[in-house]
Scaffold this active site. Structure first.
Site, PDB file in Angstrom:
ATOM      1  N   ASP A 112      10.988 -27.841  69.514  1.00  0.00           N
ATOM      2  CA  ASP A 112      10.075 -27.636  68.389  1.00  0.00           C
ATOM      3  C   ASP A 112       8.639 -27.492  68.873  1.00  0.00           C
ATOM      4  OD1 ASP A 112       9.513 -27.750  65.414  1.00  0.00           O
ATOM      5  OD2 ASP A 112       8.295 -29.437  66.083  1.00  0.00           O
ATOM      6  N   TYR A 117      -0.432 -26.550  67.984  1.00  0.00           N
ATOM      7  CA  TYR A 117      -0.323 -27.441  69.134  1.00  0.00           C
ATOM      8  C   TYR A 117      -1.036 -26.877  70.363  1.00  0.00           C
ATOM      9  CZ  TYR A 117       3.465 -29.847  66.585  1.00  0.00           C
ATOM     10  OH  TYR A 117       4.206 -30.535  65.656  1.00  0.00           O
ATOM     11  N   SER A 169       8.460 -27.681  56.072  1.00  0.00           N
ATOM     12  CA  SER A 169       8.076 -28.943  56.690  1.00  0.00           C
ATOM     13  C   SER A 169       7.100 -29.666  55.780  1.00  0.00           C
ATOM     14  CB  SER A 169       7.426 -28.697  58.062  1.00  0.00           C
ATOM     15  OG  SER A 169       7.057 -29.916  58.664  1.00  0.00           O
ATOM     16  N   ARG A 170       7.455 -30.894  55.414  1.00  0.00           N
ATOM     17  CA  ARG A 170       6.621 -31.734  54.550  1.00  0.00           C
ATOM     18  C   ARG A 170       6.499 -31.157  53.143  1.00  0.00           C
ATOM     19  NH1 ARG A 170       3.142 -35.220  58.088  1.00  0.00           N
ATOM     20  NH2 ARG A 170       1.922 -35.575  56.215  1.00  0.00           N
ATOM     21  N   GLN A 195      11.814 -30.094  57.497  1.00  0.00           N
ATOM     22  CA  GLN A 195      11.403 -31.073  58.494  1.00  0.00           C
ATOM     23  C   GLN A 195      10.733 -32.223  57.764  1.00  0.00           C
ATOM     24  OE1 GLN A 195       9.005 -29.882  61.774  1.00  0.00           O
ATOM     25  NE2 GLN A 195      10.593 -28.646  62.735  1.00  0.00           N
ATOM     26  N   PRO A 226      10.946 -40.613  64.755  1.00  0.00           N
ATOM     27  CA  PRO A 226      11.939 -41.682  64.625  1.00  0.00           C
ATOM     28  C   PRO A 226      11.417 -43.057  65.031  1.00  0.00           C
ATOM     29  CG  PRO A 226      12.385 -40.368  66.566  1.00  0.00           C
ATOM     30  CD  PRO A 226      11.319 -39.641  65.799  1.00  0.00           C
ATOM     31  N   ALA A 228       8.173 -43.933  64.436  1.00  0.00           N
ATOM     32  CA  ALA A 228       6.993 -44.187  63.597  1.00  0.00           C
ATOM     33  C   ALA A 228       5.702 -44.263  64.407  1.00  0.00           C
ATOM     34  CB  ALA A 228       7.181 -45.477  62.793  1.00  0.00           C
ATOM     35  N   SER A 306       5.847 -38.649  75.942  1.00  0.00           N
ATOM     36  CA  SER A 306       4.773 -38.244  76.845  1.00  0.00           C
ATOM     37  C   SER A 306       5.141 -38.389  78.316  1.00  0.00           C
ATOM     38  CB  SER A 306       3.513 -39.079  76.569  1.00  0.00           C
ATOM     39  OG  SER A 306       3.789 -40.469  76.740  1.00  0.00           O
ATOM     40  N   ASN A 314      15.045 -42.528  75.211  1.00  0.00           N
ATOM     41  CA  ASN A 314      15.372 -42.081  73.855  1.00  0.00           C
ATOM     42  C   ASN A 314      16.662 -41.261  73.808  1.00  0.00           C
ATOM     43  OD1 ASN A 314      13.030 -43.334  73.016  1.00  0.00           O
ATOM     44  ND2 ASN A 314      11.829 -41.455  72.906  1.00  0.00           N
TER      45      ASN A 314
END
Length: 348
Positions: A112, A117, A169-170, A195, A226, A228, A306, A314
């Site tokens: 994604d 970005y 998205s949103r 999304q 996921p 937060a 990061s 994860n």
């Protein structure tokens, strides 16, 4: 609000020129963009027509070796890995390449990005990495986001072969239904996914609203955050570490959220959840991601990371997923005390 698109096998010619978006990548700018954008999904616009001699294809066997699961994106028939990679463009290019490689070799086929970005360079960075690695384009599902587009425009984009699907998205459930109605009324192409933010402390939309849309119009859920924004990692249990994101001036909103009364209650719940994670033999972040995956209505969970260590951890949530029994989920619900109730629950 934003719109995102999923696209598969295309050899698109690269283009020069300005992306026409903000030239800063500060977190507060990105958060503001997230809150205001009403966007779209056009995929892989500037990846170039790269056709290396020896393509490296993401084999189905890769998923078998890593345990990666693949799910349909809504009712579109598009198969995506249940874990995707997103928001890794704010770091150095070599680290971004390392993260993409780890994800790809772990069976991830969903990457994604967004026009906003990395000062508008994220899509180019992604394309260059794919070209350098020699990955077969048809192995990948790439999503990006654009600003201020409509149903008719997205239909044009798809008909021109620039993308294969589009989603939102949103967006609210009402807005998605409106887009679907417009598409049906004028014989256009409707969205296939939304999304949405989804984690232990944010459940209503994904668990109540989107399932209804899935059954009515086939819209699937691709979720993000996921952990937060790092809150669920447990690193804020004893305050705000100086090296953490919440310690940055541009993330004052996150700090305020953590030190608030609700934030302190969340940390107390996370401490209880860590005992469940310990019993399952996993970390708290792995438990949180596996909890998101246990929802079969979620097509894919986008991981933001990061560094390689975080990503590897994860991705390990895949191994925890089989342990998410109804008993474990019930124990988690009991601790959280925030399970939303759908119309189905009220009828039963």
């Amino acid at each position: 609000m934003q719109v995102s698109i999923a696209c598969t096998d295309h050899n698109l010619k690269g283009r020069n020129g300005d992306h026409g978006k903000t030239n800063t990548t500060s977190p507060n700018v990105v958060n503001a963009a997230r809150a205001k954008f009403r966007t779209v999904a056009i995929i892989a616009r500037s990846f170039g027509s790269f056709t290396p001699r020896h393509h490296i294809s993401l084999k189905e066997s890769t998923g078998k070796l890593t345990g990666m699961k693949y799910r349909n994106l809504g009712k579109s028939g598009l198969r995506v890995s249940c874990l995707g990679l997103g928001e890794y463009f704010y770091i150095k290019k070599d680290v971004a390449e390392q993260l993409m490689t780890i994800a790809y070799e772990s069976g991830v086929n969903l990457f994604d990005t967004a026009e906003v970005y990395a000062a508008g360079k994220a899509e180019v960075i992604l394309g260059n990495i794919i070209k350098k690695k020699g990955w077969r384009r048809s192995s990948l599902v790439i999503t990006t986001k654009l600003y201020w587009e409509i149903v008719r425009a997205m239909t044009y984009v798809i008909n021109q072969g620039m993308s294969m699907y589009w989603g939102t998205s949103r967006w609210t459930a009402m807005e998605i239904m409106e887009a679907y109605s417009v598409a049906r009324q004028f014989n256009l192409i409707p969205p296939v996914c939304e999304q949405a933010e989804y984690h232990l402390f944010q459940r209503e939309k994904v668990e109540v609203q989107l399932p209804e849309l899935y059954h009515k119009i086939g819209v699937g859920a691709m979720t993000w955050s996921p952990l937060a924004c790092g809150i669920i990692t447990g690193k804020y249990e004893n305050g705000i570490p100086e090296s953490s994101r919440a310690a940055m001036k541009s993330y004052q909103w996150l700090k305020d959220k953590i030190v608030s009364e609700d934030g302190r209650k969340q940390q107390a719940k996370l401490k209880e959840l860590s005992h469940i994670a310990e019993k399952l033999g996993c970390t708290l972040p792995q438990l949180a991601v596996a909890w998101c995956l246990r929802n079969e209505g979620v097509s894919s969970v986008l991981l933001g990371t990061s560094n390689a260590e975080q990503l590897t951890e994860n991705l390990g949530a895949i191994q925890v997923l089989p342990k998410m029994t109804s008993h474990v989920v019930s124990d988690i619900d009991h601790i959280l005390g925030n399970r939303p109730y759908s119309k189905k629950d009220y009828r039963s």
